[in-house]
Design a protein around this motif. Structure first.
Motif, short mmCIF file in Angstrom:
data_model
loop_
_atom_site.label_atom_id
_atom_site.label_comp_id
_atom_site.label_asym_id
_atom_site.label_seq_id
_atom_site.Cartn_x
_atom_site.Cartn_y
_atom_site.Cartn_z
N ALA A 170 0.82 -1.21 0.00
CA ALA A 170 0.00 0.00 0.00
C ALA A 170 0.86 1.26 0.00
CB ALA A 170 -0.93 -0.01 1.21
N ALA A 171 1.96 1.25 0.74
CA ALA A 171 2.84 2.42 0.77
C ALA A 171 3.48 2.67 -0.59
CB ALA A 171 3.92 2.22 1.84
N LEU A 172 3.89 1.62 -1.26
CA LEU A 172 4.51 1.79 -2.58
C LEU A 172 3.53 2.39 -3.58
CD1 LEU A 172 6.86 1.34 -4.54
CD2 LEU A 172 6.03 -1.00 -4.88
N LEU A 214 -6.38 12.91 1.13
CA LEU A 214 -7.59 12.11 1.28
C LEU A 214 -7.61 10.95 0.29
CD1 LEU A 214 -10.41 11.64 2.48
CD2 LEU A 214 -11.30 13.28 0.80
N LEU A 215 -7.30 11.23 -0.96
CA LEU A 215 -7.29 10.18 -1.97
C LEU A 215 -6.19 9.16 -1.68
CD1 LEU A 215 -7.89 12.26 -5.23
CD2 LEU A 215 -9.53 10.84 -3.99
N ALA A 216 -5.03 9.63 -1.24
CA ALA A 216 -3.94 8.71 -0.91
C ALA A 216 -4.33 7.79 0.25
CB ALA A 216 -2.67 9.49 -0.57
N GLY A 217 -5.01 8.35 1.26
CA GLY A 217 -5.45 7.52 2.38
C GLY A 217 -6.48 6.49 1.96
N LEU A 218 -7.42 6.88 1.10
CA LEU A 218 -8.42 5.91 0.60
C LEU A 218 -7.75 4.79 -0.18
CD1 LEU A 218 -11.22 8.37 -0.60
CD2 LEU A 218 -11.30 6.87 1.40
N ILE A 219 -6.79 5.14 -1.01
CA ILE A 219 -6.07 4.12 -1.78
C ILE A 219 -5.28 3.21 -0.87
CG2 ILE A 219 -4.20 3.79 -3.45
CD1 ILE A 219 -5.17 6.33 -4.86
N ALA A 220 -4.59 3.78 0.12
CA ALA A 220 -3.78 2.98 1.04
C ALA A 220 -4.65 2.00 1.82
CB ALA A 220 -3.03 3.90 2.00
N GLY A 221 -5.78 2.47 2.36
CA GLY A 221 -6.65 1.59 3.13
C GLY A 221 -7.26 0.49 2.29
N THR A 310 -10.53 3.47 6.41
CA THR A 310 -10.98 2.77 5.21
C THR A 310 -10.82 1.27 5.34
OG1 THR A 310 -10.37 4.68 3.84
CG2 THR A 310 -10.65 2.57 2.72
N ALA A 311 -9.67 0.82 5.84
CA ALA A 311 -9.45 -0.62 6.00
C ALA A 311 -10.41 -1.22 7.02
CB ALA A 311 -8.00 -0.87 6.43
N MET A 312 -10.67 -0.52 8.12
CA MET A 312 -11.56 -1.05 9.15
C MET A 312 -13.01 -1.10 8.67
SD MET A 312 -9.96 -2.11 11.74
CE MET A 312 -11.40 -2.29 12.78
N VAL A 313 -13.46 -0.05 8.00
CA VAL A 313 -14.85 -0.04 7.51
C VAL A 313 -15.03 -1.14 6.45
CG1 VAL A 313 -16.52 1.30 6.19
CG2 VAL A 313 -15.27 2.37 8.05
N THR A 314 -14.06 -1.29 5.57
CA THR A 314 -14.16 -2.33 4.54
C THR A 314 -14.14 -3.71 5.16
OG1 THR A 314 -12.91 -0.84 3.10
CG2 THR A 314 -13.25 -3.06 2.32
N PHE A 315 -13.29 -3.91 6.15
CA PHE A 315 -13.26 -5.20 6.84
C PHE A 315 -14.56 -5.46 7.60
CE2 PHE A 315 -12.30 -7.37 10.93
CZ PHE A 315 -12.05 -8.63 10.43
N GLY A 316 -15.11 -4.43 8.23
CA GLY A 316 -16.35 -4.60 8.98
C GLY A 316 -17.50 -5.04 8.10
N ARG A 317 -17.51 -4.64 6.86
CA ARG A 317 -18.60 -5.03 5.96
C ARG A 317 -18.53 -6.49 5.56
NH1 ARG A 317 -21.55 -1.05 3.60
NH2 ARG A 317 -21.96 -2.39 1.80
#
Length: 346
Positions: A170-172, A214-221, A310-317
């Motif tokens: 994700a960082a790359l 914001l976009l970078a965080g969404l992509i990373a998560g 983003t990662a937590m919300v996606t995992f929760g679903r």
């Protein structure tokens, strides 16, 4: 009396089924989940580091004066350090993963990862010394780059390789996105109302920076979640690896932001002399270095929190819904027949 409802031996309803809130297909063997695709990740990260070193050399070589070269070196340092940090982690992970597959060898895994990060750092420092001008600026870049690669290798020595792989991957991609985002910065400046006044330029720059973060965080998560899902499914098919719980997704989503913050720490410790030298050139350079440092920290914090969320919300679903507390399970047919027979016989 023995079969009366409420009696000691009356037919009891079947207990409700326990719903596992974890994603379907997860396994729990007690061993960490292996990290898939480590070799392609290592090659991509090493290639990105080489590209950053080459672009920095070209920028410094094109400078017509030593003062300009110092300023360009200071501007290019964050990109080189972040690339070295990710490369050390990715290559260290690729080298240490085969060790952990032969058993729980935590110490050996960490030693291999750190040694690999050291090798990456030494090769990068050697390339800088051979291709850059041999001065104080070059030595600062080389030493800081080597230190960042070693730290990245140490991070790759963590026990849960899947989480490290998710963070590195994700960082790359986040670093690649930041470079690609430069294409749309000018149109966004106009969109956010940049005009002739200084205040409008500052406001537009702030909104552009927030949009990028914001976009970078969404992509990373999203990428961290996708990588861990891939790792979990591969582990489920092969029957290896422990179940991935929500903390793994939280750390993976926040990892790229944490790496950006760690990059800033390395810059301010190892590259302090270069930053101070660039800031001493003029008052404008001093303001620029301070502003860029603050902007990098703000960007890292945004990526950290947005990526983790983003990662937590996606995992929760993906979790199964537990049964409602007020639901009373119906007795099975056999239990109902026994209860009715006992009542009729009485």
């Amino acid at each position: 009396m023995s079969n009366e409802p409420g009696g000691a031996t009356a037919a009891q309803p079947d207990p409700p089924e326990t719903v596992d809130p974890s994603p379907a297909g997860a396994t729990d063997t007690g061993r960490p989940t292996p990290a898939p695709g480590t070799l392609p990740l290592a090659l991509l990260a090493a290639g990105w580091l080489a590209a950053m070193l080459w672009s920095t050399r070209e920028a410094i070589s094109s400078a017509t004066a030593g003062v300009t070269a110092v300023s360009l070196s200071a501007f290019a340092l964050p990109g080189v350090i972040s690339a070295a940090l990710v490369a050390g982690a990715a290559v260290g992970l690729a080298a240490s993963e085969p060790v952990s597959r032969r058993g729980d060898r935590t110490t050996l895994r960490f030693a291999v990862a750190v040694g690999t990060g050291l090798l990456v750092g030494l090769l990068a420092a050697l390339a800088i010394d051979l291709s850059y001008a041999g001065d104080t600026t070059t030595r600062t870049i080389a030493g800081t780059t080597a230190a960042a690669a070693v730290i990245g290798g140490a991070l790759a020595g963590a026990r849960n390789g899947a989480v490290v792989g998710a963070v590195a991957y994700a960082a790359l991609v986040t670093l690649l996105f930041v470079v690609a985002f430069s294409v749309v910065r000018d149109p966004l400046f106009d969109l956010f109302g940049a005009g002739d006044s200084q205040q409008s330029l500052v406001n537009a720059a702030s909104w552009v920076s927030r949009t990028e973060s914001l976009l970078a965080g969404l992509i990373a998560g999203a990428l961290a979640f996708g990588y861990l899902t891939w790792a979990r499914r591969r582990a489920a098919r092969s029957g290896t690896g422990a179940e991935l719980r929500w903390p793994a997704y939280l750390v993976a989503g926040a990892g790229p932001g944490l790496l950006l913050l760690l990059t800033e720490v390395i810059i301010r410790v190892g590259g302090r002399s270069l930053i101070d030298l660039a800031a001493a050139l003029s008052e404008a350079d001093a303001v620029a270095q301070t502003s860029l440092g603050t902007s990098r920290v703000d960007n890292a914090i945004w990526v950290l929190f947005v990526g983790a969320l983003t990662a937590m919300v996606t995992f929760g679903r993906t979790l199964a819904s537990p049964p409602a507390d007020d639901e009373v399970p119906e007795p099975d047919e056999a239990g109902a027949d026994e209860a009715s027979t006992g009542t009729a016989g009485r």
